[in-house]
Design a protein around this motif. Sequence first.
Motif, PDB file in Angstrom:
ATOM      1  N   ALA A  66      -0.040 -50.543 -17.633  1.00 58.40           N
ATOM      2  CA  ALA A  66      -0.621 -49.220 -17.402  1.00 58.40           C
ATOM      3  C   ALA A  66      -0.968 -48.524 -18.714  1.00 58.40           C
ATOM      4  O   ALA A  66      -2.030 -47.902 -18.828  1.00 58.40           O
ATOM      5  CB  ALA A  66       0.334 -48.359 -16.580  1.00 58.40           C
ATOM      6  N   HIS A  84      -4.717 -47.544 -19.833  1.00 57.67           N
ATOM      7  CA  HIS A  84      -5.020 -46.156 -20.192  1.00 57.67           C
ATOM      8  C   HIS A  84      -5.646 -46.090 -21.581  1.00 57.67           C
ATOM      9  O   HIS A  84      -6.661 -45.412 -21.791  1.00 57.67           O
ATOM     10  CB  HIS A  84      -3.743 -45.313 -20.134  1.00 57.67           C
ATOM     11  CG  HIS A  84      -3.958 -43.916 -20.591  1.00 57.67           C
ATOM     12  ND1 HIS A  84      -3.830 -43.519 -21.903  1.00 57.67           N
ATOM     13  CD2 HIS A  84      -4.329 -42.796 -19.912  1.00 57.67           C
ATOM     14  CE1 HIS A  84      -4.095 -42.242 -22.023  1.00 57.67           C
ATOM     15  NE2 HIS A  84      -4.397 -41.775 -20.823  1.00 57.67           N
ATOM     16  N   ASP A  85      -5.049 -46.798 -22.532  1.00 56.57           N
ATOM     17  CA  ASP A  85      -5.569 -46.793 -23.900  1.00 56.57           C
ATOM     18  C   ASP A  85      -6.977 -47.367 -23.968  1.00 56.57           C
ATOM     19  O   ASP A  85      -7.844 -46.836 -24.658  1.00 56.57           O
ATOM     20  CB  ASP A  85      -4.647 -47.568 -24.836  1.00 56.57           C
ATOM     21  CG  ASP A  85      -3.318 -46.869 -25.084  1.00 56.57           C
ATOM     22  OD1 ASP A  85      -3.166 -45.689 -24.696  1.00 56.57           O
ATOM     23  OD2 ASP A  85      -2.417 -47.520 -25.664  1.00 56.57           O
ATOM     24  N   ARG A 144      -9.217 -47.509 -21.547  1.00 56.29           N
ATOM     25  CA  ARG A 144     -10.154 -46.577 -20.911  1.00 56.29           C
ATOM     26  C   ARG A 144     -10.429 -45.381 -21.823  1.00 56.29           C
ATOM     27  O   ARG A 144     -11.561 -44.891 -21.887  1.00 56.29           O
ATOM     28  CB  ARG A 144      -9.610 -46.115 -19.563  1.00 56.29           C
ATOM     29  CG  ARG A 144      -9.730 -47.181 -18.493  1.00 56.29           C
ATOM     30  CD  ARG A 144      -9.105 -46.741 -17.185  1.00 56.29           C
ATOM     31  NE  ARG A 144      -9.433 -47.649 -16.095  1.00 56.29           N
ATOM     32  CZ  ARG A 144      -8.800 -47.666 -14.936  1.00 56.29           C
ATOM     33  NH1 ARG A 144      -7.819 -46.807 -14.699  1.00 56.29           N
ATOM     34  NH2 ARG A 144      -9.147 -48.530 -14.004  1.00 56.29           N
ATOM     35  N   ALA A 145      -9.407 -44.911 -22.536  1.00 55.46           N
ATOM     36  CA  ALA A 145      -9.595 -43.803 -23.475  1.00 55.46           C
ATOM     37  C   ALA A 145     -10.527 -44.211 -24.613  1.00 55.46           C
ATOM     38  O   ALA A 145     -11.393 -43.428 -25.023  1.00 55.46           O
ATOM     39  CB  ALA A 145      -8.247 -43.340 -24.026  1.00 55.46           C
TER      40      ALA A 145
END
Length: 80
Positions: free
Chosen positions: A51, A55-56, A58-59
């Motif tokens: 996760a 998240h990283d 996508r950022a």
Amino acid sequence: MPTLAVSALSGPQHAALNALAAGTTVTEAADVAGVTRQTVSGWVNHDREFAVQLHDRRAEIAEDATARLRAAARKAADTL
């Protein structure tokens, strides 16, 4: 000399992560990774390392897109 971080993710997890970051659905990412939809869903919702990396990633993609849009807007404003 800096050390390289070793990812704790498996090959199928990397494949699913790349697919999800590219915008696929969980089902499509599961097909790419060769696992079930439930497995990918479990990684997304219950595997902290997966996760966090998702998240990283996508950022990073969002930051890159924002930078490209800003550059295009500056160029457009200069043209006007």
